[in-house]
Design a protein around this motif. Sequence first.
Motif, PDB file in Angstrom:
ATOM      1  N   ILE A 136       3.179   8.954  -8.731  1.00  0.00           N
ATOM      2  CA  ILE A 136       3.081   7.492  -8.796  1.00  0.00           C
ATOM      3  C   ILE A 136       4.437   6.841  -9.053  1.00  0.00           C
ATOM      4  O   ILE A 136       4.841   5.912  -8.339  1.00  0.00           O
ATOM      5  N   THR A 137       5.160   7.333 -10.039  1.00  0.00           N
ATOM      6  CA  THR A 137       6.356   6.615 -10.495  1.00  0.00           C
ATOM      7  C   THR A 137       7.627   6.942  -9.717  1.00  0.00           C
ATOM      8  O   THR A 137       8.518   6.104  -9.623  1.00  0.00           O
ATOM      9  N   ILE A 138       7.712   8.153  -9.161  1.00  0.00           N
ATOM     10  CA  ILE A 138       8.940   8.547  -8.453  1.00  0.00           C
ATOM     11  C   ILE A 138       8.687   8.586  -6.945  1.00  0.00           C
ATOM     12  O   ILE A 138       9.251   7.793  -6.191  1.00  0.00           O
ATOM     13  N   ILE A 139       7.818   9.502  -6.509  1.00  0.00           N
ATOM     14  CA  ILE A 139       7.532   9.586  -5.073  1.00  0.00           C
ATOM     15  C   ILE A 139       6.846   8.307  -4.604  1.00  0.00           C
ATOM     16  O   ILE A 139       7.133   7.807  -3.509  1.00  0.00           O
ATOM     17  N   GLY A 140       5.984   7.769  -5.413  1.00  0.00           N
ATOM     18  CA  GLY A 140       5.281   6.536  -5.062  1.00  0.00           C
ATOM     19  C   GLY A 140       5.858   5.304  -5.732  1.00  0.00           C
ATOM     20  O   GLY A 140       5.121   4.329  -5.963  1.00  0.00           O
ATOM     21  N   TYR A 141       7.152   5.349  -6.023  1.00  0.00           N
ATOM     22  CA  TYR A 141       7.815   4.181  -6.637  1.00  0.00           C
ATOM     23  C   TYR A 141       7.477   2.905  -5.875  1.00  0.00           C
ATOM     24  O   TYR A 141       7.230   1.859  -6.466  1.00  0.00           O
ATOM     25  N   LYS A 142       7.515   3.025  -4.540  1.00  0.00           N
ATOM     26  CA  LYS A 142       7.012   1.949  -3.696  1.00  0.00           C
ATOM     27  C   LYS A 142       5.649   2.411  -3.192  1.00  0.00           C
ATOM     28  O   LYS A 142       5.574   3.446  -2.501  1.00  0.00           O
ATOM     29  N   PRO A 143       4.543   1.803  -3.533  1.00  0.00           N
ATOM     30  CA  PRO A 143       4.423   0.451  -4.038  1.00  0.00           C
ATOM     31  C   PRO A 143       4.056   0.308  -5.514  1.00  0.00           C
ATOM     32  O   PRO A 143       4.015  -0.809  -6.022  1.00  0.00           O
ATOM     33  N   TYR A 157       0.831  -1.202   0.000  1.00  0.00           N
ATOM     34  CA  TYR A 157       0.000   0.000   0.000  1.00  0.00           C
ATOM     35  C   TYR A 157       0.873   1.263   0.000  1.00  0.00           C
ATOM     36  O   TYR A 157       2.015   1.230   0.438  1.00  0.00           O
ATOM     37  N   PRO A 158       0.332   2.398  -0.475  1.00  0.00           N
ATOM     38  CA  PRO A 158       1.098   3.654  -0.471  1.00  0.00           C
ATOM     39  C   PRO A 158       1.552   4.031   0.937  1.00  0.00           C
ATOM     40  O   PRO A 158       0.803   3.880   1.903  1.00  0.00           O
ATOM     41  N   SER A 159       2.760   4.565   1.040  1.00  0.00           N
ATOM     42  CA  SER A 159       3.340   4.847   2.359  1.00  0.00           C
ATOM     43  C   SER A 159       3.530   6.336   2.631  1.00  0.00           C
ATOM     44  O   SER A 159       4.059   6.702   3.681  1.00  0.00           O
ATOM     45  N   VAL A 216      -2.208  10.506  -4.061  1.00  0.00           N
ATOM     46  CA  VAL A 216      -1.831   9.233  -4.677  1.00  0.00           C
ATOM     47  C   VAL A 216      -0.877   8.444  -3.792  1.00  0.00           C
ATOM     48  O   VAL A 216      -0.713   7.229  -3.985  1.00  0.00           O
ATOM     49  N   ASN A 217      -0.269   9.122  -2.804  1.00  0.00           N
ATOM     50  CA  ASN A 217       0.608   8.414  -1.874  1.00  0.00           C
ATOM     51  C   ASN A 217      -0.043   8.195  -0.512  1.00  0.00           C
ATOM     52  O   ASN A 217       0.637   7.924   0.477  1.00  0.00           O
ATOM     53  N   THR A 218      -1.377   8.323  -0.481  1.00  0.00           N
ATOM     54  CA  THR A 218      -2.144   8.051   0.730  1.00  0.00           C
ATOM     55  C   THR A 218      -2.984   6.791   0.587  1.00  0.00           C
ATOM     56  O   THR A 218      -3.027   5.955   1.481  1.00  0.00           O
ATOM     57  N   GLY A 265      -1.075  16.507 -14.904  1.00  0.00           N
ATOM     58  CA  GLY A 265      -0.660  15.187 -15.383  1.00  0.00           C
ATOM     59  C   GLY A 265       0.723  14.811 -14.888  1.00  0.00           C
ATOM     60  O   GLY A 265       0.963  13.669 -14.462  1.00  0.00           O
ATOM     61  N   LEU A 266       1.659  15.768 -14.934  1.00  0.00           N
ATOM     62  CA  LEU A 266       3.017  15.503 -14.444  1.00  0.00           C
ATOM     63  C   LEU A 266       3.011  15.208 -12.948  1.00  0.00           C
ATOM     64  O   LEU A 266       3.719  14.303 -12.482  1.00  0.00           O
ATOM     65  N   ALA A 267       2.208  15.967 -12.191  1.00  0.00           N
ATOM     66  CA  ALA A 267       2.121  15.721 -10.750  1.00  0.00           C
ATOM     67  C   ALA A 267       1.608  14.314 -10.480  1.00  0.00           C
ATOM     68  O   ALA A 267       2.115  13.610  -9.594  1.00  0.00           O
ATOM     69  N   PHE A 268       0.619  13.889 -11.244  1.00  0.00           N
ATOM     70  CA  PHE A 268       0.042  12.553 -11.088  1.00  0.00           C
ATOM     71  C   PHE A 268       1.070  11.472 -11.411  1.00  0.00           C
ATOM     72  O   PHE A 268       1.265  10.526 -10.636  1.00  0.00           O
ATOM     73  N   VAL A 269       1.760  11.634 -12.527  1.00  0.00           N
ATOM     74  CA  VAL A 269       2.744  10.633 -12.950  1.00  0.00           C
ATOM     75  C   VAL A 269       3.935  10.591 -11.999  1.00  0.00           C
ATOM     76  O   VAL A 269       4.389   9.511 -11.587  1.00  0.00           O
TER      77      VAL A 269
END
Length: 520
Positions: A230-237, A60-62, A176-178, A223-227
């Motif tokens: 997810i992909t960098i700040i939210g790399y995990k998970p 899950y997002p951390s 997206v990280n919650t 769109g950039l904030a969303f991506v």
Amino acid sequence: MALTAIVSFWVVLTIWSFTTQFLYDAGHDGHSYHLTAIWELARGWSPFLSSHDNIWVDSYPSGYWVLQSYLVSITGLLLSGKSLTIGLMAAVALLAYGFFEEQVSDRISRFKVFWGLLFALVVVANPIVLTQIMTHYVDGSLYLLGSAMALFLLSDIYSDNRLARWSAVACIVLMVNTKTASLYYVPMIVFASLMAGWILKKAENSHFQFISNWIKSRGILFGLAFVIGITIIGYKPYVTNVVDHGKLLYPSVDKIMATNIPNNLEALPPPVKFFYGIFSRTEDSVWPVPVTAPIHLKFPGTFYLSEFKALDFDTRKGGFGPFFSLGFILSIVLYALTRFNRAHGIRDPERRKGDVLALFALILILASVFFPESWWARYVPYTWLGILLISTSTLFFRDQYTRSLSSRVLMTIIALCFFGNIASAILGSLRQSWHTYQRTAVIESMKNYPIIELKLIDDPRVIKDYQSTAITYSDRTWETLLRERGIESKIVSEFHKKDCEISGFLDGNILWCAKAPQKE
């Protein structure tokens, strides 16, 4: 003013952290995995560098846990992370009041400050938030972040506010990280802002020009904030779920919901489930009531006294409160009455501002209608905000001095419905905290015994993989909490109540046993 707001935010967090430490988490999942994640992060665990044995912590997002772990590290209080919810409530209430003052108050002739405070109160007093204040659940916090994002986007639509636009970007990254549900709700809220902004486009601009300008000034940024979220700040998970398990959402939703759906809803489509969720009787879903027990519909406006204490952190039946169905219907009726009747003396720009608010609200509601778990209130929290905004939009369709008696009566009843739901949420929250206090008050008596045995009640869901073997850490969580109070405990595989001198139950599905000290 900014400095005052920031300092006040930290003051609220500090006061709440220290004054509520005697109250343990009132929820289940907090003990199962939320607290584990927060404590591991506070101790230095890096999700980017290693997996975790608890499958929920690992998958899950951390991001929100990270913020809570800072509070634990700073204060040294194991349960201080939950204070972040009350801090967000204060911040979003301030934002909501400012939005009302700037954009709506001109449509009211008297008591503008009072109505602004009332609007702010209803925004943050969503029953999902109120019933999760004393837990580490994140549904209420996600609602607050999404509401802040919606208000920022609406401010940007009305006044081309660059600061509000960048604030919405921050909300996107946080959301997206919650919780993974943000992968659905963030695009829907952004889409709502696009469609609402379309209403206010300049007459000389074509539809193509508006879309092109919106993409350049806002779409690319969001769109950039969303991506990136997810992909960098939210790399995990998110990335690691795809790399390790071949799925963005892992474990699969089907496995998670397998034992959670009321048995009379399983075969129904989301819109019908939403209908059941809104028009159902508010009922307790805490053990021994099975979570698969059927949902019961009721006539809007009717209520049972039991509904005023039934709400809790995980209510699965009528989770917005006993009067929400009536408020839902009347808000639609009020909108139809004020929008489609002739509005004498109302300038076209005012009507368009009302249309912006109404369309934004409608998209929030439709997003909830088509969410897969639309019957479960904590999974569709923006329904509450949608109904509030669509009711507020009607202020733009009538002159502030000549509103009809019928619209005033309907607005009053809707307001009473909101406050009835808020009252039931407060009572439900107090009840669950009282029950938790009663269950944990015996902890002082545990100090008279050399060892406390902890037995985890088996979870019917067996979800494991090559990285994670545990679905719950409730036993380890309580072992840590008891150790903080100077009580030694051990985790056992069997529980025999007849061998215990005293015994009981702790939130998180834990049975505990204190055996009589052996005589020498």
